[in-house]
Design a protein around this motif. Structure first.
Motif, PDB file in Angstrom:
ATOM      1  N   LEU A  39      -7.953  32.564  29.943  1.00 38.03           N
ATOM      2  CA  LEU A  39      -7.026  31.349  29.840  1.00 38.03           C
ATOM      3  C   LEU A  39      -7.633  30.456  28.588  1.00 38.03           C
ATOM      4  O   LEU A  39      -6.941  30.015  27.491  1.00 38.03           O
ATOM      5  CB  LEU A  39      -7.089  30.470  30.976  1.00 38.03           C
ATOM      6  N   SER A  72      -5.896  30.078  24.687  1.00 38.45           N
ATOM      7  CA  SER A  72      -5.711  28.557  24.295  1.00 38.45           C
ATOM      8  C   SER A  72      -6.240  27.943  22.850  1.00 38.45           C
ATOM      9  O   SER A  72      -6.185  27.116  22.523  1.00 38.45           O
ATOM     10  CB  SER A  72      -6.135  27.695  25.533  1.00 38.45           C
ATOM     11  N   GLU A  80      -9.971  20.561  28.515  1.00 35.41           N
ATOM     12  CA  GLU A  80      -9.173  21.752  28.103  1.00 35.41           C
ATOM     13  C   GLU A  80      -8.508  22.376  29.203  1.00 35.41           C
ATOM     14  O   GLU A  80      -7.622  22.699  29.348  1.00 35.41           O
ATOM     15  CB  GLU A  80      -9.741  22.621  27.099  1.00 35.41           C
ATOM     16  N   LEU A  83      -5.026  22.781  30.837  1.00 36.47           N
ATOM     17  CA  LEU A  83      -4.249  24.200  30.958  1.00 36.47           C
ATOM     18  C   LEU A  83      -3.780  24.209  32.196  1.00 36.47           C
ATOM     19  O   LEU A  83      -2.755  25.203  32.432  1.00 36.47           O
ATOM     20  CB  LEU A  83      -5.235  24.970  30.286  1.00 36.47           C
ATOM     21  N   THR A  84      -4.546  24.043  33.113  1.00 33.63           N
ATOM     22  CA  THR A  84      -4.278  24.394  34.530  1.00 33.63           C
ATOM     23  C   THR A  84      -3.704  23.322  35.444  1.00 33.63           C
ATOM     24  O   THR A  84      -3.159  23.624  36.648  1.00 33.63           O
ATOM     25  CB  THR A  84      -5.514  24.872  35.294  1.00 33.63           C
ATOM     26  N   VAL A  95       2.897  18.005  28.053  1.00 34.30           N
ATOM     27  CA  VAL A  95       1.742  18.566  27.540  1.00 34.30           C
ATOM     28  C   VAL A  95       1.020  17.257  26.748  1.00 34.30           C
ATOM     29  O   VAL A  95      -0.133  17.431  27.165  1.00 34.30           O
ATOM     30  CB  VAL A  95       2.332  19.462  26.382  1.00 34.30           C
ATOM     31  N   ARG A 144      -0.876  15.844  29.738  1.00 32.70           N
ATOM     32  CA  ARG A 144      -1.909  16.616  30.317  1.00 32.70           C
ATOM     33  C   ARG A 144      -3.022  16.599  29.457  1.00 32.70           C
ATOM     34  O   ARG A 144      -4.078  16.753  29.905  1.00 32.70           O
ATOM     35  CB  ARG A 144      -1.396  18.073  30.436  1.00 32.70           C
ATOM     36  N   GLU A 181      -0.935  21.868  19.595  1.00 33.32           N
ATOM     37  CA  GLU A 181      -1.293  21.495  20.834  1.00 33.32           C
ATOM     38  C   GLU A 181      -0.275  22.029  21.663  1.00 33.32           C
ATOM     39  O   GLU A 181      -0.470  22.440  22.737  1.00 33.32           O
ATOM     40  CB  GLU A 181      -1.377  20.040  20.859  1.00 33.32           C
ATOM     41  N   ARG A 210      -0.398  25.815  22.325  1.00 36.20           N
ATOM     42  CA  ARG A 210      -1.435  26.094  23.001  1.00 36.20           C
ATOM     43  C   ARG A 210      -1.403  25.958  24.497  1.00 36.20           C
ATOM     44  O   ARG A 210      -1.644  26.708  25.517  1.00 36.20           O
ATOM     45  CB  ARG A 210      -2.731  25.340  22.592  1.00 36.20           C
ATOM     46  N   VAL A 211      -0.852  24.635  24.877  1.00 42.89           N
ATOM     47  CA  VAL A 211      -0.886  24.270  26.219  1.00 42.89           C
ATOM     48  C   VAL A 211       0.410  24.922  26.939  1.00 42.89           C
ATOM     49  O   VAL A 211       0.422  25.520  27.985  1.00 42.89           O
ATOM     50  CB  VAL A 211      -0.719  22.819  26.250  1.00 42.89           C
ATOM     51  N   GLY A 226       1.380  28.014  25.970  1.00 42.29           N
ATOM     52  CA  GLY A 226       0.659  29.360  26.476  1.00 42.29           C
ATOM     53  C   GLY A 226       1.269  30.288  25.292  1.00 42.29           C
ATOM     54  O   GLY A 226       2.367  30.497  25.256  1.00 42.29           O
TER      55      GLY A 226
END
Length: 799
Positions: free
Chosen positions: A24, A28, A178, A182-183, A427, A430, A466, A469-470, A472
């Motif tokens: 992960l 990212s 991070e 992401l999670t 996003v 988060r 960004e 990345r988030v 995915g």
């Protein structure tokens, strides 16, 4: 960045395995280079306490130990470690234990005495290479507890390869942020609660250079116990992050740096004379640093001073004179914001680097100085005790973080996926980015206020990255481009650089790839260039200029191979050179007035041929390499004209011309450079412009004659000053139609040839496609050739 997975999971604990977490992070943009266990697998190893040690009755070097391993009754264990002693805590492998390497522990008789287990060294457990004795555990280690649980050995060390723009992830908290983004797992940031002052002590601070330091915070803490031991949990986290525990105060400073990304420094308050002044250095000022190195600063290096002089290099390292020690009683804790441009490159100038400089030159959060001082204070009080004073916070000038606007439609176009605008807003939420939505439909956009710890968010593309990345990267579908494809043949009148490389390889040369950055001495010696193009920020001090010739790199490669006992070297390179000449010819690259033509160069050293019984051994010479160059040029035919080059022997060098235009040089390396660069024998080099070699004539069909060819020799005597190629060119231009080829096959000076003259012999091949030539026709053609040489060069025929 190296950190413990357990430390990371203490801040954020997603429902992912170690490998899934590493994947992960990599996907990212935080590339995980390694994720390795801190210890190999082993079982049934517990904490034990040695109750008594007695001499083994049957062996001088063995001890019989009574060990409490939490099993009810004490165990009898035979041990050969020299450091085993009553009262110490040690790892005990019980009966049935499985150790690294497949080693199984069983109850056994050792020299007639029963042994019910084994006391383990660090090497036997795979923890380190130390096998000097049994591993000593802390005095407070609980007897009977599983060693893996006690020492947190079910942990992994994660190594992340960060790009320079992600300074916010140079901490466990930064990586945890991070992972949480992401999670969606909750983030448990370390507490930085204010610690109330219990003393009134202050240390005055003055900032004289706002362009060096934007914020300086500090606090005095009195009556600390600097000799207090560092807790095992802190030492463990430091070691797994690549830091060596030193002392409690130093370890606390390093711990907070790794945890929060904030380098701090602790001064021994009693060693500071007067107030602290933050300013630029002055030429001639010196300071002895914590690493024992004495450095001299100048006006480009930031310093922290007191009344005695320089006490620390700003953002890099503290000074030895005010360093804390076990005898320290009062400390001053400092946390500052140093402008990245004021720190960048300064540590490397003194031939070292530090974790602090690595972070400050990339950018450290300027809004959390005081909070991080509170975190340091809480740890100092917990471990070393003390009485904190009030926090002083001096602010001069901080970075201005301008809002960044991101258009939703543009983000969708750049990413290639129609991510809804609402999802983009989630996003940013988060990631903890303050944002507001503007417009609707095609005009929908988000305005984001970059936080103080994200120096990499400055333009619209940063926000698009960004979102990608988030969202995915692996969730972005791979869509092959659709375009009209046409199969086109390369023109027959051009050849590629690959063709030239293949010709050089066929001639026995091996390709090298060298830096375009070279030493200034190479340019002076091999190009006669006293004013090369210099680099503003070279990757190494010796690679400071751009090359104008390939010869230096080729000579360096020859030296490298000779130093490794090779006796025969053939190398070539295809690469660009950089010339200060405006107006690049067609096919050349020109940037900012600098021409960048491609050249092919080669060097040969050692025997002309590989060692064998059929050919006498002799060194390679000018004519060997000339033949190689002709093979590379073919079907083009070049002239080799006597000339002088700074790198070459004045009597063994030639300028290479193609259709009257100079395209390169060939020759033996100058004897002066052979001596300077410690070359034991002649080196023959060549260098050619590649662009003229790419153009070749389209092959034309010539009929093959069915009639016999006639061969005659023409021997003439000319002056030494007349070059042979001039005669060949004259014969080729004026030859009768039946003359097919003329080539030089002999040159003679000596007996029967006057001094200052030479004899040249040419072989002439004549043939007609329609009939057999008569003697009269052959004689007439030879007479015409002789007349050409006599008229133009004063040649005299030899009998």
């Amino acid at each position: 960045m190296q950190l413990s997975e357990k430390w990371l999971r203490a801040l954020v604990d997603p429902a992912l395995s170690s490998d899934e977490l590493a994947q992960l992070l990599t996907m990212s943009g935080l590339e995980v280079e390694a994720c390795v266990p801190v210890a190999p697998a082993f079982t049934r190893v517990v904490v034990g306490q040695v109750l008594a040690v007695a001499q083994h009755p049957g062996a001088d070097r063995l001890s019989l130990c009574k060990v409490d391993a939490g099993q009810g009754a004490a165990l009898d264990i035979v041990c050969g470690a020299p450091n085993v002693a009553a009262g110490m805590k040690v790892p005990v492998a019980l009966d049935g234990a499985a150790l690294p390497g497949g080693r199984a522990i069983r109850r056994a008789d050792v020299r007639g005495v029963a042994s019910e287990g084994m006391l383990c060294s660090a090497r036997e457990l795979g923890l380190s290479a130390d096998h000097s004795g049994v591993l000593a555990l802390a005095d407070d280690a609980p007897v009977g507890r599983d060693l893996r649980d006690y020492a947190a050995l079910d942990d992994r060390v994660i190594t992340i390869k960060l790009t320079p723009n992600r300074a916010d992830c140079l901490s466990v908290l930064g990586v945890a942020r991070e992972v949480a983004a992401l999670t969606g797992a909750p983030l448990r940031a370390p507490a930085c609660a204010p610690v109330p002052a219990r003393a009134s002590d202050r240390l005055p601070v003055r900032i004289d250079a706002p362009d060096l330091c934007g914020r300086f915070s500090g606090r005095v803490i009195r009556n600390v116990n600097a000799a207090a031991p560092t807790p095992e949990w802190m030492k463990q986290r430091l070691e797994r992050s690549g830091q060596r525990p030193i002392s409690a105060l130093v370890d606390i400073s390093n711990y907070v740096m790794l945890e929060l990304g904030r380098p701090t420094h602790m001064f021994d308050r009693d060693k500071v004379a007067g107030a602290l002044v933050v300013r630029w250095g002055r030429t001639g000022e010196k300071v002895v640093l914590l690493n024992g190195q004495e450095v001299e600063v100048d006006e480009t290096v930031g310093v922290i001073c007191d009344e005695r002089g320089v006490e620390a290099l700003a953002g890099i390292m503290g000074g030895d004179s005010t360093a804390v020690s076990d005898a320290t009683r009062n400390i001053y804790v400092e946390a500052a914001f140093w402008w990245p441009a004021a720190v960048a490159g300064r540590a490397r100038r003194f031939n070292f680097t530090t974790e602090a400089a690595h972070r400050f030159e990339r950018g450290v959060d300027f809004a959390t100085n005081v909070a991080h001082i509170e975190r340091v204070t809480a740890l100092v009080l917990e471990i070393c005790g003390g009485e904190p004073g009030p926090v002083d916070d001096t602010v001069t000038r901080l970075p201005e973080r301008k809002p960044v606007r991101m258009r939703v439609a543009r983000a969708q176009r750049v990413i290639g996926v129609k991510i809804p605008g609402a999802e983009m807003g989630r996003v940013f939420a988060r990631l903890g980015l303050e944002h507001r939505r503007e417009g609707t439909g095609a005009d929908e956009a988000y305005v984001v206020a970059p936080p103080s710890y994200r120096f990499d968010l400055e333009i619209e593309e940063d926000l698009i990255e960004e979102v990608a990345r988030v969202h995915g990267f692996d969730n972005i579908p791979a869509v092959p481009p659709l375009a009209a494809a046409a199969m086109r043949s390369p023109p027959e009148s051009r050849r590629s650089l690959h063709d030239l490389r293949a010709r050089a390889v066929e001639a026995g040369y091996e390709e090298i790839v060298a830096y375009s950055f070279v030493e200034a001495d190479w340019e002076r010696d091999f190009a006669g260039n006293a004013n090369p193009i210099r680099l503003v920020n070279p990757i190494a001090s010796q690679l400071a200029v751009m090359r104008t010739t390939l010869i230096g790199s080729l000579v360096a490669s020859v030296r490298y191979n000779l130093n490794r006992k090779l006796t025969r070297v053939r190398v070539f390179e295809v690469g660009r050179v950089f010339l200060r000449a405006p107006g690049a010819p067609g096919g050349e690259l020109e940037v900012a007035g600098i021409r960048q033509p491609v050249r092919i160069g080669g060097a040969a050293f050692g025997p002309a041929f590989e060692e064998q019984w059929g050919i006498p051994r002799r060194p390679v010479d000018f004519f060997d390499v000339k033949g190689d160059v002709e093979a590379i040029l073919a079907p083009l035919t070049a002239r080799f004209v006597r000339g002088e080059h700074p790198a070459l022997h004045p009597g063994r060098s030639a300028r290479i011309e193609l259709d009257g235009t100079p395209i390169g040089w060939i020759g033996a390396l100058h004897p002066e450079w052979l001596q300077r660069y410690e070359l034991p024998g002649p080196v023959i080099v060549f260098e050619l412009d590649a662009a003229p070699l790419m153009r070749v004539a389209v092959p034309q069909y010539d009929a093959i004659s069915k009639f016999p060819a006639v061969t005659r020799d023409l021997s003439v005597e000319v002056g030494d000053e007349v070059p042979a190629h001039a005669l060949l060119e004259a014969l080729a231009a004026s030859r009768p139609g039946l003359v097919q080829t003329v080539r030089l096959f002999d040159l003679y000076r000596g007996q029967n040839v006057a001094e200052g003259r030479k004899s040249l012999a040419f072989r002439v091949v004549m043939q007609d496609t329609a009939r057999t030539l008569t003697d009269a026709e052959v004689d007439a053609a030879m007479a015409d050739l002789e007349q050409v040489l006599s008229t133009r060069f004063g040649a005299q025929r030899r009998g």
